[in-house]
Design a protein around this motif. Structure first.
Motif, PDB file in Angstrom:
ATOM      1  N   GLY A   9       0.998 -40.258  45.548  1.00  0.00           N
ATOM      2  CA  GLY A   9       1.022 -40.273  44.093  1.00  0.00           C
ATOM      3  C   GLY A   9       1.671 -39.032  43.534  1.00  0.00           C
ATOM      4  N   LEU A  10       1.587 -38.913  42.216  1.00  0.00           N
ATOM      5  CA  LEU A  10       2.136 -37.768  41.505  1.00  0.00           C
ATOM      6  C   LEU A  10       0.986 -36.847  41.102  1.00  0.00           C
ATOM      7  N   VAL A  11       1.070 -35.593  41.540  1.00  0.00           N
ATOM      8  CA  VAL A  11       0.025 -34.626  41.224  1.00  0.00           C
ATOM      9  C   VAL A  11       0.671 -33.308  40.816  1.00  0.00           C
ATOM     10  N   GLN A  12      -0.154 -32.424  40.250  1.00  0.00           N
ATOM     11  CA  GLN A  12       0.337 -31.105  39.874  1.00  0.00           C
ATOM     12  C   GLN A  12       0.112 -30.102  41.002  1.00  0.00           C
ATOM     13  N   THR A  13       0.824 -29.025  40.934  1.00  0.00           N
ATOM     14  CA  THR A  13       0.647 -27.945  41.904  1.00  0.00           C
ATOM     15  C   THR A  13      -0.816 -27.521  41.957  1.00  0.00           C
ATOM     16  N   GLY A  14      -1.311 -27.393  43.177  1.00  0.00           N
ATOM     17  CA  GLY A  14      -2.689 -26.978  43.373  1.00  0.00           C
ATOM     18  C   GLY A  14      -3.674 -28.122  43.534  1.00  0.00           C
ATOM     19  N   GLN A  38       9.316 -36.666  55.041  1.00  0.00           N
ATOM     20  CA  GLN A  38      10.751 -36.499  54.838  1.00  0.00           C
ATOM     21  C   GLN A  38      11.034 -36.311  53.358  1.00  0.00           C
ATOM     22  N   SER A  39      11.672 -35.196  53.053  1.00  0.00           N
ATOM     23  CA  SER A  39      12.078 -34.896  51.685  1.00  0.00           C
ATOM     24  C   SER A  39      13.531 -35.300  51.514  1.00  0.00           C
ATOM     25  N   PRO A  40      13.962 -35.556  50.289  1.00  0.00           N
ATOM     26  CA  PRO A  40      15.361 -35.937  50.061  1.00  0.00           C
ATOM     27  C   PRO A  40      16.329 -34.910  50.630  1.00  0.00           C
ATOM     28  N   GLY A  41      17.282 -35.374  51.399  1.00  0.00           N
ATOM     29  CA  GLY A  41      18.299 -34.502  51.962  1.00  0.00           C
ATOM     30  C   GLY A  41      17.865 -33.716  53.182  1.00  0.00           C
ATOM     31  N   LYS A  42      16.635 -33.933  53.620  1.00  0.00           N
ATOM     32  CA  LYS A  42      16.132 -33.203  54.781  1.00  0.00           C
ATOM     33  C   LYS A  42      15.779 -34.164  55.906  1.00  0.00           C
ATOM     34  N   GLU A  43      15.692 -33.611  57.098  1.00  0.00           N
ATOM     35  CA  GLU A  43      15.277 -34.411  58.235  1.00  0.00           C
ATOM     36  C   GLU A  43      13.755 -34.607  58.200  1.00  0.00           C
ATOM     37  N   ARG A  44      13.330 -35.659  58.851  1.00  0.00           N
ATOM     38  CA  ARG A  44      11.899 -35.904  58.954  1.00  0.00           C
ATOM     39  C   ARG A  44      11.253 -34.790  59.773  1.00  0.00           C
ATOM     40  N   GLU A  45      10.099 -34.320  59.331  1.00  0.00           N
ATOM     41  CA  GLU A  45       9.438 -33.224  60.019  1.00  0.00           C
ATOM     42  C   GLU A  45       7.984 -33.566  60.315  1.00  0.00           C
ATOM     43  N   ASP A  88       6.949 -27.966  47.348  1.00  0.00           N
ATOM     44  CA  ASP A  88       7.623 -28.145  48.639  1.00  0.00           C
ATOM     45  C   ASP A  88       6.982 -29.230  49.489  1.00  0.00           C
ATOM     46  N   ASP A  89       5.788 -29.676  49.131  1.00  0.00           N
ATOM     47  CA  ASP A  89       5.134 -30.763  49.859  1.00  0.00           C
ATOM     48  C   ASP A  89       5.622 -32.131  49.406  1.00  0.00           C
ATOM     49  N   THR A  90       6.433 -32.164  48.373  1.00  0.00           N
ATOM     50  CA  THR A  90       6.971 -33.433  47.886  1.00  0.00           C
ATOM     51  C   THR A  90       7.805 -34.101  48.970  1.00  0.00           C
ATOM     52  N   ALA A  91       7.441 -35.334  49.310  1.00  0.00           N
ATOM     53  CA  ALA A  91       8.118 -36.050  50.393  1.00  0.00           C
ATOM     54  C   ALA A  91       7.526 -37.445  50.511  1.00  0.00           C
ATOM     55  N   GLY A 116       5.500 -45.567  54.954  1.00  0.00           N
ATOM     56  CA  GLY A 116       5.623 -44.352  54.151  1.00  0.00           C
ATOM     57  C   GLY A 116       4.949 -44.476  52.802  1.00  0.00           C
ATOM     58  N   THR A 117       4.447 -43.343  52.327  1.00  0.00           N
ATOM     59  CA  THR A 117       3.866 -43.269  50.995  1.00  0.00           C
ATOM     60  C   THR A 117       4.392 -41.999  50.331  1.00  0.00           C
ATOM     61  N   LEU A 118       4.786 -42.096  49.083  1.00  0.00           N
ATOM     62  CA  LEU A 118       5.444 -40.997  48.393  1.00  0.00           C
ATOM     63  C   LEU A 118       4.432 -40.055  47.761  1.00  0.00           C
TER      64      LEU A 118
END
Length: 123
Positions: A9-14, A38-45, A88-91, A116-118
Motif C-alpha cells: 500500500g501507500l504509507v508515509q515515511t516512518g 524491485q524498484s523502478p530501474g533497479k535490479e531485484r534485490e 527507499d523502501d518503495t518497490a 508481487g505487491t506494491l
C-alpha cells in the motif's frame, strides 16, 4: 504451486506495513521462503529469508533492524513486518520459495514466485 503476496500500500515515511505470502500447492515446512523487492530501474534485490522453522533468518543490511520475517507453517504463510519505512523502501515486493535447507539470497535459485505487491513510501 502458487504464492500470493498481499499487504502492500501507500504509507508515509516512518509508518509500518505487514506483507503476507500465502502458499498453496506445497507445504512450506521444508522450504526456504524469502522476500525480494524491485524498484523502478533497479535490479531485484534480496530483502529477507526464513528457514524451515523460522528460527533461522537473514536480512539485507538495508532492512536489518527494521524488518522482521516470520512464518506460520501450519497456515503455509510467511509475513514480513516492515517498520520505520523509508522512501527507499518503495518497490514491488515478491515472495519466493525454494526447497533445501540453506538460506540463499540469489533470486535465480528460487523456483517459486508470487506476483508481487506494491509498497510506496511517501516522504
Amino acid at each position: 504451486v502458487q504464492l500470493q503476496a498481499s499487504g502492500g500500500g501507500l504509507v508515509q515515511t516512518g509508518a509500518s506495513l505487514t506483507l503476507s505470502c500465502t502458499v498453496s500447492g506445497l507445504t512450506i515446512d521444508t522450504y526456504i521462503i524469502s522476500w525480494f523487492r524491485q524498484s523502478p530501474g533497479k535490479e531485484r534485490e534480496f530483502v529477507a529469508a526464513t528457514g524451515w522453522r523460522g528460527i533461522r533468518t537473514h536480512y539485507s543490511d538495508s532492512v536489518k533492524g527494521r524488518f522482521t520475517i516470520s512464518r506460520d507453517n501450519a497456515n503455509n504463510t510467511v509475513n514480513l513486518r516492515m517498520n520505520s519505512l523509508k522512501p527507499d523502501d518503495t518497490a514491488v515486493y515478491y515472495c519466493a520459495g525454494r526447497s533445501g535447507y540453506y538460506i540463499d539470497t540469489q533470486d535465480n535459485d528460487y523456483g517459486y514466485w508470487g506476483q508481487g505487491t506494491l509498497v510506496t513510501v511517501s516522504s
